[in-house]
Design an enzyme around this catalytic site. Structure first.
Site, PDB file in Angstrom:
ATOM      1  N   SER A 240       0.870  -1.291   0.046  1.00  0.00           N
ATOM      2  CA  SER A 240       0.006  -0.023   0.052  1.00  0.00           C
ATOM      3  C   SER A 240       0.956   1.201   0.026  1.00  0.00           C
ATOM      4  O   SER A 240       0.469   2.177  -0.715  1.00  0.00           O
ATOM      5  CB  SER A 240      -1.050  -0.205   1.424  1.00  0.00           C
ATOM      6  OG  SER A 240      -0.491  -0.112   2.375  1.00  0.00           O
ATOM      7  N   ARG A 326       2.574  -3.984  17.291  1.00  0.00           N
ATOM      8  CA  ARG A 326       1.131  -3.620  17.134  1.00  0.00           C
ATOM      9  C   ARG A 326       0.321  -4.507  17.658  1.00  0.00           C
ATOM     10  O   ARG A 326      -0.888  -4.286  18.162  1.00  0.00           O
ATOM     11  CB  ARG A 326       1.043  -3.417  15.586  1.00  0.00           C
ATOM     12  CG  ARG A 326       1.898  -2.300  15.016  1.00  0.00           C
ATOM     13  CD  ARG A 326       1.870  -2.265  13.565  1.00  0.00           C
ATOM     14  NE  ARG A 326       2.191  -3.535  12.863  1.00  0.00           N
ATOM     15  CZ  ARG A 326       2.111  -3.951  11.600  1.00  0.00           C
ATOM     16  NH1 ARG A 326       1.532  -3.075  10.746  1.00  0.00           N
ATOM     17  NH2 ARG A 326       2.465  -5.036  11.050  1.00  0.00           N
TER      18      ARG A 326
END
Ligand SMILES: CC(C)(COP(=O)(O)OP(=O)(O)OC[C@H]1O[C@@H](n2cnc3c(N)ncnc32)[C@H](O)[C@@H]1OP(=O)(O)O)[C@@H](O)C(=O)NCCC(=O)NCCS
Length: 439
Positions: A240, A326
């Site tokens: 992305s 994360r």
């Protein structure tokens, strides 16, 4: 000029000589070599991109502007009554490299507020699409439909100095980022909540307003803040981020670039992986008849999955070699807010059981969990049970990092990207020459 833009300009001016010096005086210094495996294998580990927004250390995980996730979550100013930092403060950090004060966060929030009005035709475009269109397609279409708003295009067409490209790019980026959460929430309510869209509340911060527009009570505001921050950036080589950078390198504006970024994120090997994790865990639950399994029962199930030739979703990573920070940040959130949730209990057992099994199997280079092993569970718990939408949440977060990268790309005058291709015959020729040299 806004305070953030002023600060950014100061930073850009200070940074430019560093890049200029590297190109002029050290442009021929080698960073590595490329082999045939890398040329065929997706340019893995080839060092040919530059970004200062974030860096992914294999052992430590992501650092945003040099700061680890625990540091970012601790140091950024927090929304009152919540545990998570303002998204606005994170944007400030990504753009400038500095932790903002409360006042600076309030100024960024104000800047977003002034830019937040989504043009009506964007909603019209969304409403014209078949309702069963994938929400990522809707998001991408909405963003590219707004391309006519581009300030960069207007300035470019009027004739603008190359040194100033970053300025209208900043304008485009801030406009789009201010509007993206509302577009995402609109898609959610239109598609999945019987078309009961909720107007934005401009008195709220970005995370709070997003939760409000989704129609989900606290602490979903904190979930949104955490989610957008964690997903914002992961260096610039992932699909992305790279797609956004690549498109923008042709001087296509932010709208074209972010729409392309969204399209890359929509693939099952990238952003879509988070929904696969959740459906796999629910499959485990169904097989176990809903009861919480013992570690031994779960171990058996994990082995069965591996033996049937499938991977364990949410585990492993192309770059990371330890538990994704994360994942840990979301795990801590779960331990605080949903420790008794049955899905989380499964995730928790998997956290104990999977790494030793993967180590024993000896194939995966990284047996530890990645971000996707936790994300869906939190969304499910707060009522967002439509898997398809999870990647949209990821996309809103990722847009903050990619936009920051694009502004800096323009500020530092990075040129159009153009790697060189070779043919298979050329590779065979090179392989033959290397074998001959060896013998
Ligand atoms: C993320 C992922 C695609 C990285 O791929 P990669 O860089 O090729 O990983 P590795 O180099 O460690 O792969 C080496 C081997 O271990 C296997 N492996 C890696 N992760 C595995 C997992 N979670 N379960 C089982 N096997 C795994 C690979 O399939 C590969 O097997 P092969 O040699 O038979 O092809 C991979 O770990 C994976 O498929 N994970 C599960 C899906 C997932 O969580 N995706 C989200 C990523 S953020």
């Amino acid at each position: 000029m806004s305070k953030l833009k002023e600060k950014l300009y100061t930073k850009i001016q200070a940074w430019r000589p560093r890049t200029a010096k590297l190109i002029k005086e050290h442009g021929d210094v080698k960073l590595g070599e490329v082999n045939i495996g890398q040329a065929i294998g997706g340019a893995r580990d080839v060092k040919c991109l530059v970004t200062d927004i974030s860096y992914l250390d294999p052992m430590e995980g992501i650092r945003f502007r040099g700061m680890t996730i625990p540091e970012v979550l601790e140091k950024l100013p927090k929304a009152p009554g919540g545990d998570m930092p303002y998204v606005e403060g994170h944007v400030y950090l990504l753009l400038t490299g500095d932790i903002p004060t409360e006042k600076e966060v309030a100024e960024v929030a104000d800047e977003f507020r002034k830019r937040a009005k989504v043009p009506q035709y964007v909603f019209d475009v969304l409403r014209a699409m078949p309702r069963d269109t994938h929400p990522m397609t809707m998001l991408s279409a909405a963003v590219v439909a707004m391309q006519r708003e581009s300030v960069f295009v207007q300035k470019y067409n009027a004739g603008i100095n190359k040194n100033d490209y970053w300025d209208p790019t900043y304008e485009d980026a801030m406009n789009l980022l201010a509007q993206l959460p509302e577009i995402a929430a609109y898609i959610f309510r239109m598609k999945y909540r019987g078309d009961t869209t909720i107007p934005s509340d401009p008195t709220l911060d970005m995370g709070g307003n997003f939760a409000h527009m989704m129609g989900i009570a606290k602490p979903y505001d904190d979930v949104s803040r955490l989610y957008f921050i964690l997903h914002s950036d992961h260096e610039s080589g992932n699909v992305s981020a790279h797609a956004g950078h690549l498109i923008s390198s042709a001087l296509s504006d932010i709208y074209y670039s972010i729409s392309g970024m969204i399209n890359g994120l929509a693939g099952p090997l990238h952003g879509l992986a988070n929904q696969e994790v959740l459906s796999w865990i629910q499959g485990v639950m169904a097989k176990m008849g809903g009861k919480v399994p013992t570690d031994e029962e779960m171990r058996q199930f994990v082995w069965d999955t591996l033996k049937s030739g499938q991977v364990i979703p949410g585990y492993g990573h192309a770059v990371l070699r330890k538990t994704d920070p994360r994942y840990m940040a979301q795990r801590e959130f779960c331990l605080k807010h949903l420790p008794e949730d049955p899905l989380f209990k499964y995730v928790d057992i998997l956290f104990r059981v999977v790494p030793p099994v993967l180590l024993e199997q000896g194939k995966a280079k990284n047996p530890w969990p990645n971000v996707d092993a936790q994300s869906g569970v939190i969304q499910w718990y707060y009522g967002v049970k439509e898997y398809d939408f999870y990647t949209v949440l990821f996309a809103v977060g990722r847009a903050f990092g990619v936009a920051a990268n694009i502004i800096w790309d323009r500020a530092l005058g990075y040129p159009i990207e153009r790697p060189k291709s070779v043919t298979t015959a050329m590779l065979e020729e090179a392989a033959k020459a290397a074998s001959a040299a060896k013998s």
